[in-house]
Design a protein around this motif. Sequence first.
Motif, PDB file in Angstrom:
ATOM      1  N   ASP A   7      36.010  36.604  21.807  1.00  0.00           N
ATOM      2  CA  ASP A   7      37.438  36.856  21.326  1.00  0.00           C
ATOM      3  C   ASP A   7      38.012  35.743  20.429  1.00  0.00           C
ATOM      4  N   GLY A  10      35.902  35.620  17.234  1.00  0.00           N
ATOM      5  CA  GLY A  10      36.322  37.001  16.404  1.00  0.00           C
ATOM      6  C   GLY A  10      37.868  36.859  15.726  1.00  0.00           C
ATOM      7  N   LEU A  11      38.907  36.162  16.386  1.00  0.00           N
ATOM      8  CA  LEU A  11      40.130  35.647  15.860  1.00  0.00           C
ATOM      9  C   LEU A  11      39.961  34.944  14.906  1.00  0.00           C
ATOM     10  N   LYS A  13      37.587  34.079  12.848  1.00  0.00           N
ATOM     11  CA  LYS A  13      36.948  34.761  11.659  1.00  0.00           C
ATOM     12  C   LYS A  13      38.067  35.616  11.107  1.00  0.00           C
ATOM     13  N   GLU A  14      38.768  36.379  11.351  1.00  0.00           N
ATOM     14  CA  GLU A  14      39.708  37.158  10.922  1.00  0.00           C
ATOM     15  C   GLU A  14      40.894  36.159  10.418  1.00  0.00           C
ATOM     16  N   CYS A  15      40.923  35.039  11.054  1.00  0.00           N
ATOM     17  CA  CYS A  15      41.997  33.921  10.291  1.00  0.00           C
ATOM     18  C   CYS A  15      41.270  33.470   9.086  1.00  0.00           C
ATOM     19  N   SER A  16      40.009  33.165   9.186  1.00  0.00           N
ATOM     20  CA  SER A  16      39.258  32.683   7.853  1.00  0.00           C
ATOM     21  C   SER A  16      39.471  33.682   6.820  1.00  0.00           C
ATOM     22  N   LYS A  17      39.245  35.167   7.003  1.00  0.00           N
ATOM     23  CA  LYS A  17      39.338  35.926   5.957  1.00  0.00           C
ATOM     24  C   LYS A  17      40.760  36.264   5.339  1.00  0.00           C
ATOM     25  N   GLY A  18      41.685  35.984   6.413  1.00  0.00           N
ATOM     26  CA  GLY A  18      43.220  36.256   5.903  1.00  0.00           C
ATOM     27  C   GLY A  18      43.712  34.983   5.194  1.00  0.00           C
ATOM     28  N   GLU A  68      34.082  33.972   7.479  1.00  0.00           N
ATOM     29  CA  GLU A  68      33.712  35.168   6.517  1.00  0.00           C
ATOM     30  C   GLU A  68      34.646  35.079   5.447  1.00  0.00           C
ATOM     31  N   PRO A  70      36.826  37.620   2.864  1.00  0.00           N
ATOM     32  CA  PRO A  70      37.505  38.926   2.949  1.00  0.00           C
ATOM     33  C   PRO A  70      36.629  40.048   2.158  1.00  0.00           C
TER      34      PRO A  70
END
Length: 76
Positions: A7, A10-11, A13-18, A68, A70
């Motif tokens: 988790d 995953g968080l 990686k989402e921060c990285s994209k954002g 990652e 976006p």
Amino acid sequence: MKTVTADTVGLLKECSKGVKMGASSIDGVIDNIKNDTLKNVLKESRVRHTAIDKDVERLLKEAGESGEQPPMMARL
């Protein structure tokens, strides 16, 4: 980094994209901004986005992962 859960990765990686999407959005508009105050706010925000991106990438690397990009549509 100590124990990292899926988790957490995953968080991150989402921060990285954002943060990359935010930086890209700033880059896409900053040259069209006429107001100097707003332009300076955006420049400072861009610097902060870069710093956050470096921190997130470091944490992901410590966890044996990488950031990652976006999705392409988010970068347009």
